[in-house]
Design an enzyme around this catalytic site. Structure first.
Site, PDB file in Angstrom:
ATOM      1  N   TRP A   1      78.284 -18.875 -16.988  1.00  0.00           N
ATOM      2  CA  TRP A   1      78.466 -19.901 -17.261  1.00  0.00           C
ATOM      3  C   TRP A   1      77.803 -20.902 -16.821  1.00  0.00           C
ATOM      4  CZ3 TRP A   1      80.628 -24.627 -14.857  1.00  0.00           C
ATOM      5  CH2 TRP A   1      80.759 -25.805 -16.016  1.00  0.00           C
TER       6      TRP A   1
ATOM      7  N   ARG B   1      84.592 -15.645 -18.722  1.00  0.00           N
ATOM      8  CA  ARG B   1      85.036 -16.950 -18.023  1.00  0.00           C
ATOM      9  C   ARG B   1      82.961 -17.474 -17.415  1.00  0.00           C
ATOM     10  NH1 ARG B   1      87.358 -14.739 -13.077  1.00  0.00           N
ATOM     11  NH2 ARG B   1      85.672 -15.057 -12.129  1.00  0.00           N
TER      12      ARG B   1
ATOM     13  N   LYS C   1      94.659 -28.782 -26.047  1.00  0.00           N
ATOM     14  CA  LYS C   1      94.589 -27.572 -26.975  1.00  0.00           C
ATOM     15  C   LYS C   1      93.996 -28.150 -28.460  1.00  0.00           C
ATOM     16  CE  LYS C   1      95.672 -25.333 -25.385  1.00  0.00           C
ATOM     17  NZ  LYS C   1      96.364 -25.069 -23.444  1.00  0.00           N
TER      18      LYS C   1
ATOM     19  N   CYS D   1      81.597 -17.495 -14.429  1.00  0.00           N
ATOM     20  CA  CYS D   1      80.609 -16.158 -14.476  1.00  0.00           C
ATOM     21  C   CYS D   1      81.719 -15.213 -14.251  1.00  0.00           C
ATOM     22  CB  CYS D   1      79.488 -15.710 -13.633  1.00  0.00           C
ATOM     23  SG  CYS D   1      78.767 -18.497 -13.812  1.00  0.00           S
TER      24      CYS D   1
ATOM     25  N   GLU E   1      99.773 -31.945 -23.576  1.00  0.00           N
ATOM     26  CA  GLU E   1      99.017 -30.618 -23.365  1.00  0.00           C
ATOM     27  C   GLU E   1      98.504 -30.396 -25.064  1.00  0.00           C
ATOM     28  OE1 GLU E   1      97.565 -28.204 -21.966  1.00  0.00           O
ATOM     29  OE2 GLU E   1      98.591 -26.196 -23.427  1.00  0.00           O
TER      30      GLU E   1
ATOM     31  N   GLU F   1      90.115 -29.119 -27.631  1.00  0.00           N
ATOM     32  CA  GLU F   1      89.282 -28.080 -26.658  1.00  0.00           C
ATOM     33  C   GLU F   1      89.147 -26.836 -27.896  1.00  0.00           C
ATOM     34  OE1 GLU F   1      90.703 -25.977 -23.227  1.00  0.00           O
ATOM     35  OE2 GLU F   1      93.046 -26.326 -24.016  1.00  0.00           O
TER      36      GLU F   1
ATOM     37  N   HIS G   1     100.613 -51.477 -27.572  1.00  0.00           N
ATOM     38  CA  HIS G   1     100.347 -51.835 -26.229  1.00  0.00           C
ATOM     39  C   HIS G   1      99.153 -51.251 -26.512  1.00  0.00           C
ATOM     40  CE1 HIS G   1     103.420 -53.515 -24.633  1.00  0.00           C
ATOM     41  NE2 HIS G   1     103.848 -51.845 -24.441  1.00  0.00           N
TER      42      HIS G   1
HETATM   43  C1  F6R Z   1      93.131 -25.964 -21.243  1.00  0.00           C
HETATM   44  C2  F6R Z   1      92.870 -25.143 -19.610  1.00  0.00           C
HETATM   45  C3  F6R Z   1      92.638 -25.596 -18.685  1.00  0.00           C
HETATM   46  C4  F6R Z   1      93.205 -25.080 -17.322  1.00  0.00           C
HETATM   47  C5  F6R Z   1      92.606 -25.594 -15.918  1.00  0.00           C
HETATM   48  C6  F6R Z   1      93.225 -25.089 -14.913  1.00  0.00           C
HETATM   49  O1  F6R Z   1      93.897 -24.759 -22.286  1.00  0.00           O
HETATM   50  O2  F6R Z   1      92.946 -24.015 -20.276  1.00  0.00           O
HETATM   51  O3  F6R Z   1      92.367 -26.778 -18.884  1.00  0.00           O
HETATM   52  O4  F6R Z   1      95.075 -25.167 -17.076  1.00  0.00           O
HETATM   53  O5  F6R Z   1      91.117 -24.953 -15.890  1.00  0.00           O
HETATM   54  O6  F6R Z   1      92.975 -23.861 -14.905  1.00  0.00           O
HETATM   55  P1  F6R Z   1      94.333 -22.873 -13.693  1.00  0.00           P
HETATM   56  O7  F6R Z   1      95.684 -22.867 -14.228  1.00  0.00           O
HETATM   57  O8  F6R Z   1      93.671 -21.111 -13.520  1.00  0.00           O
HETATM   58  O9  F6R Z   1      93.891 -24.027 -12.451  1.00  0.00           O
END
Ligand code: F6R
Length: 607
Positions: A72, A27, A484, A2, A480, A487, A503
């Protein structure tokens, strides 16, 4: 989660509110709304869609005092009736970021007092509570009194219809900044929303309440005492939050990585040797005492910690464990006061990471280090030592440049500790410094592979699943890459250490399951090649990101993307880039909303 903006000025503040929300949309983007005070009335506009829709709907709205919100959803579905601001009897309006934990009992009490609820949100109780305490136009006192009854986290903005030049704002557990203008003042969840009007900013502290007027403002701490907080001049400029020539913020931020890395490493690369002082003055006394490291972080930031574990154990010879912050905070662990607790966070406001840090401190951990991209964030303020990544504002919800700069920061930590522990001689130190100085150029070279990766992405557009493989310190990079992809393209992707495939997960491999592999020319290369053969033998289609000096060749069902030559310990940073680009181009192929993927938001300030 938010975003909040508020303004009091002697001009129409609706465009300021809307532009601020556009900056804060990362946000949360379930719905948006604003309210202005005009002619003794609250004029509210809300939209169940994005801020762009709110902009159209509010094109003819005028007001010199107002608050706005991009949501949000936590309590109540995304809808217009649940969109903020929430109002009480057309007199009080509130925007809120956070969660009010005791809202159910407050709702029952307020309903008994005759208040009528029109939404399913927790926020609406704040509006009615302030209303119930609002006497003789004293909005400050009414808000302060109401806040005493709230349990939970909040950043709020409050206005009253009969108070045309005053806005009350408060924070506890959620970020809020005060923007100081000339004869006008603003509040916002972060600096990006304020750059359009001012660079002068006050970071409100936990429990602060601020009375914002046209000509001045007054800040009160949690105990209600008037306090002075310093005014900072932000180093950001408006251009840093503009899209410029790029189609999406994610693409822009991927391309900003050479500069972001150069900025993060600037002070170190300009000097001839590494010193603990880059982590804060106390590092000189703390670092020699530590026996091990505990890294706490979430999501992408957790992946950077997982890479660092390999570096810290191999180069610095220091035991290191990495935990998901949301798990650590609720489990009974065995604290060791000689542990360095490292939290890693882009935003510095992630509720789980912050709570994990506070939990670690409560169990007796005094040595804390925050690695974070936002100065003055809660995690930075809660940590004894700190290193700021200087990636600049990251607006795309999928984290990119924050990740690679975190890796750079963690590599510095590794080198400083290795040196202190006598595991890094002068020649090795100079060699690593040389490699760090070269890093931005090396990343630039990988970015040049973008057209090839865009072509490769077409193959994934109609796939529903993908496997990502890596070994050693590149396994977290595979993880990672999978994060990516899932998401932003909504393709189900899982990462495995390549040796683990046989496994179980090998059962999933068929012609419809693309298998992406990170293939650096390291000591595990031959083992990895065997694992890839196992996939090929089962009809799997392989996409291999291989260092040039591996000399891996394309063949039927094996697509090779040639990376530059192996970059030693810094290789995970280089191997991240093509996986970011792959996810980006697959998302483009699928036509998803790259910067604002469904159900997500940046800065996860709720549990
Ligand atoms: C994935 C992503 C999230 C953040 C996680 C932690 O692309 O952005 O997984 O990495 O929410 O956020 P921070 O780094 O702001 O604590």
């Amino acid at each position: 989660m938010c975003g909040i903006v508020g303004a009091v000025a002697k001009r129409n503040i609706v465009p300021i509110l809307v532009n601020g929300l556009l900056r804060l949309e990362y946000r949360g983007y379930d719905s948006a709304g604003l309210v202005v005070v005009h002619d003794g009335k609250l004029d509210r506009v809300r939209s169940a869609g994005r801020v762009a829709e709110l902009k159209d709907k509010s094109a003819h709205t005028y007001g010199e005092l107002g608050i706005a919100h991009t949501r949000w959803a936590t309590h109540g579905v995304p809808s217009e009736r649940n969109a903020h601001p929430h109002m009480s009897r057309n007199l009080i309006a509130v925007v809120h970021n956070g969660i009010i934990e005791n809202y159910e009992e407050l709702r029952t009490e307020l309903t008994a007092q005759g208040y009528e609820f029109t939404s399913d949100t927790d926020t609406e109780v704040i509006a009615h509570l302030v209303h119930s305490h609002y006497k003789q136009g004293n909005l400050l006192l009414a808000t302060q009194t109401a806040l005493k009854e709230l349990v939970g986290a909040y950043a709020i903005g409050v206005v009253a219809a009969d108070n045309p030049h005053q806005l009350i704002a408060a924070r506890k557990g959620s970020p809020l900044l005060l923007g100081v203008g000339k004869g006008e003042h603003f509040v916002a969840s972060d600096m990006s929303a304020l750059l359009q009007v001012t660079k002068n900013v006050v970071y409100l502290e936990e429990g602060d309440v601020v009375e914002v007027n046209l000509a001045d403002y007054r800040i009160f701490d949690q105990q209600g005492n008037a306090v002075q907080r310093p005014v900072h001049v932000s180093e950001l400029d408006n251009d840093s939050v503009e899209l410029g020539e790029y189609q999406h913020y994610m693409q822009k931020e991927i391309h900003e990585q050479p500069q972001a890395l150069a900025n993060t490493l600037e002070s170190v690369c300009n000097s001839q040797s590494l010193v603990p002082g880059i982590f804060g003055a106390d590092a000189n006394t703390i670092f020699p005492q530590i026996e091990n490291i505990l890294i706490l972080a979430c999501g992408t930031s957790n992946h950077s910690g997982q890479v660092a574990r390999y570096w810290l154990e191999e180069i610095a010879g220091i035991p290191c464990s990495v935990e998901i912050a949301s798990e650590y905070r609720y489990r009974v662990s065995v604290p060791n006061p000689k542990t360095l607790v490292v939290t890693i966070s882009q935003s510095g406001e992630t509720a789980d990471t912050l709570a994990a840090l506070i939990h670690a401190k409560a169990t007796g951990h005094n040595f804390t280090l925050g690695i974070c991209n936002v100065p003055e964030s809660a995690i930075i303020r809660q940590s004894k030592l700190r290193l700021l990544t200087r990636a600049g504002p990251e607006i795309g919800v999928a984290s990119t440049k924050a990740f690679t700069t975190q890796l750079a920061a963690l590599f510095l930590l590794t080198l400083v500790l290795a040196k202190l522990r006598g595991r890094l001689d002068a020649a090795q130190e100079q060699q690593f410094l040389h490699e760090l100085r070269h890093l931005p150029t090396a990343v630039q070279k990988v970015l040049a592979l973008e057209p090839k990766i865009a072509a490769m992405a077409k193959y994934f557009a109609n796939k529903h699943h993908a496997l990502f493989l890596g070994r050693g310190m590149h396994f977290p990079i595979a993880a990672e890459g999978a994060l990516k992809l899932k998401e932003i393209s909504y393709i189900h992707a899982e990462a495995y250490p390549a040796g683990e495939l046989k496994h179980g997960p090998l059962a999933l491999v068929d012609a419809d399951m693309p298998v992406v592999s990170v293939a650096p020319n390291d000591t595990l290369l031959e083992k990895l090649k065997s694992n890839l053969q196992e996939v090929k033998a089962r009809g799997g289609e392989l996409f291999v990101f291989a260092d040039a000096d591996t000399h891996m060749k394309e063949s039927d069902g094996v697509h090779i993307l040639q990376m530059p030559e192996h970059a030693g310990f810094l290789s995970p940073i280089l191997h991240t880039i093509p996986l970011q680009l792959l996810a980006y181009y697959v998302a483009l192929e699928k036509g998803t909303d790259v910067d604002k993927p469904r159900n997500l938001a940046k800065s996860v300030t709720v549990e």
